[in-house]
Structure formats: C-alpha cells, structure tokens
Scaffold this motif. Structure first.
Motif, short mmCIF file in Angstrom:
data_model
loop_
_atom_site.label_atom_id
_atom_site.label_comp_id
_atom_site.label_asym_id
_atom_site.label_seq_id
_atom_site.Cartn_x
_atom_site.Cartn_y
_atom_site.Cartn_z
N GLU A 186 0.85 -1.17 0.00
CA GLU A 186 0.00 0.00 0.00
C GLU A 186 0.90 1.24 0.00
O GLU A 186 2.03 1.22 0.50
CB GLU A 186 -0.88 0.03 1.25
N HIS A 187 0.38 2.34 -0.53
CA HIS A 187 1.18 3.56 -0.63
C HIS A 187 1.62 4.05 0.75
O HIS A 187 2.74 4.53 0.92
CB HIS A 187 0.37 4.67 -1.32
N ASP A 213 -3.96 1.63 -2.68
CA ASP A 213 -4.45 2.09 -1.39
C ASP A 213 -5.34 1.03 -0.74
O ASP A 213 -5.83 1.23 0.37
CB ASP A 213 -5.26 3.39 -1.55
#
Length: 284
Positions: A186-187, A213
């Motif tokens: 995930e970012h 995300d």
C-alpha cells in the motif's frame, strides 16, 4: 434569584481544558470547533470570568479556570452517575477504536464480541486505517483509543507485544525467487521503506510490482503469486503463507504493537475495552 450553570458548556470547558485545545476537544465531543468556542464564550459570560487564555496553538487555564475545572469534574461525574443509575442500568453510547488494517485479525473480532456481550447497548465504531492516519485522528480527538505498529513507543502509550516482520507470498509460490524481487505494498504502509532499505543493504534488486491504497488488492496480488509482501508474524491474511526462503531474503526488523487511550475517554466501558484489547493481543 439563583443562577444555573449550563452542563453542556461545562462539559465542553472540561474537555478543552483536559485536551489543551479546542480542536481535539471538538473531535471528542463530536461538535464543530465553532460550537465548542461558542459554549466556552457563553460560560465565561454567565460567570463574568475569563477562564482560558490562548497560548500558541493551544489554551491554558486562568486562575479562575483552574478553580472551575475541579468543580466541573465533580459536577459532570455526579450528573453522569444520576443518569446512569436512575434512567438506565445499561451503558449507552459509542466507543471509537482505531486499528491498522494488517493487525485487525485475529484479535479484534474477539474484542468486539466480548465487548458486545458486556455492553450490549453500546456501539463500537471500528476505524481501520494506517498508523500515520490513526495517530492524526487520535490527536484530533476522533478516536477514543488506537492501536499502532511502530518502531518505538510514544508518550502516553503502552506496548502490548513485539513481533518480527516476515515475508509472505502465495502458497507454494515462486515470486520470491524472481530478480528483481517483485514487491506489493500500500502507498502509506509504514513497513515499506524499511523493507526496501533491507533489500538494498543485502544487494537484492527490487521493483514495486503492485501499489495500491487497498489492502485487499495487495492480498489478492500476493495470493496470485504476482509479488511478495511483509506482515507481522501471526497476522498473515488468508490465502498466503510465510515464505521459507532459507536465507535468500534478508531478515527483517521487529515492530511494536502499541495501545493509546485518549485522556478524554473516561468510564468503565472505556477501561474494559482497553483491557479486552490488551488481553486479546497478549494471548496471541
């Protein structure tokens, strides 16, 4: 003619005094900052006293404010006791618990089930996000308590357990053998930068094969053997497994699971929720 204090304004005053500012108090009270400020103004006008002074980004109590805070705490406690004992023996209200995506299972369902049995008339709002986001919500007073995954413990928290990070991939997968190593994250994942540094130190080339995300997207990509990921040991999602790499991948660091309970969140229900969380994680 006797005058009466506004209990709502008094509660806002106590919350602001204990939080050190209007922003966090308004989040806890579920009111806008302007509404809280208006209540404080009305309280000062009714008493004809200055209770708070602005200090940088927060507030400090005047001498009169310090005196009033002691009375306010006692009056609010007595007010809540009257309603608790005379109107309904069952607790009502809402508890907001923030937990990072990757440590919700297997502990949190146990916590929610136990709390529901003890407090059937109370609602639990579970907020699942990243540690950075949860800490910001906590600072704004939007969560009664949060769990975090961190390298160190911040002031006001307690460490429930310390776990190693492990590599995970698809069952019988081979993505971990590829070079460059294909990663899925995930970012905002707090583990991401540290893992990349470990690979760089080990001289293993890598690439971000999947970025999203969505935690579900990452899990699906890993279970499909498109890339590999890291989680705290014991927190592996379904359809993946710990990679038995035999030293082909670097060992990773440990992380702390920390619990923070807001100074503004008081009462037996909050205390019990925190204790249920402690017991659930320590029992893993």
């Amino acid at each position: 003619m006797p005058r009466n204090l506004d209990m709502t304004a008094l509660r806002s005053f106590a919350a602001v005094a204990e939080a050190g500012g209007v922003t966090k108090a308004s989040g806890f009270l579920n009111l806008t900052q302007s509404a809280v400020s208006m209540q404080l103004k009305r309280l000062e006008e009714s008493l004809d006293l200055k209770l708070l002074e602005r200090s940088g980004r927060g507030v400090v109590l005047t001498g009169a404010g310090e005196q009033l805070l002691g009375y306010a705490r006692r009056m609010l406690a007595l007010n809540d006791e009257v309603f608790g004992r005379l109107t309904n023996q069952a607790y009502e209200g809402e508890v907001t618990l923030g937990v990072p995506h990757d440590i919700v299972y297997p502990a949190i369902p146990q916590v929610l089930q136990r709390f529901a049995a003890e407090y059937p008339r109370m609602n639990v709002r579970l907020v699942s996000s990243y540690t950075k986001g949860l800490r910001k919500m906590f600072e704004r007073g939007e969560c009664d308590m949060i769990l975090t995954t961190e390298d160190t413990l911040e002031a006001g928290g307690e460490t429930l357990m310390t776990l190693p990070l492990i590599w995970i991939g698809a069952p019988n997968g081979t993505a971990w053998k590829s070079r460059p190593l294909r990663l899925a994250y995930e970012h905002a994942c707090i583990f991401r930068a540290g893992v990349q540094k470990k690979l760089d130190e080990a001289g293993i080339p890598w690439e971000m094969a999947v970025e999203s995300d969505s935690t579900r997207t990452i899990e699906a990509s890993v279970s499909a053997d498109l890339a590999i990921h890291t989680v705290l040991e014991g927190m592996e999602p379904p359809y993946v497994e710990k990679i038995q790499h035999g030293g082909a991948l670097p060992d990773l660091t440990t992380k702390q699971i920390n619990l923070y309970v807001s100074d503004l969140a008081k009462g037996q229900a909050i205390e019990d929720m925190a204790e249920f969380v402690r017991q659930a994680y320590r029992g893993l």
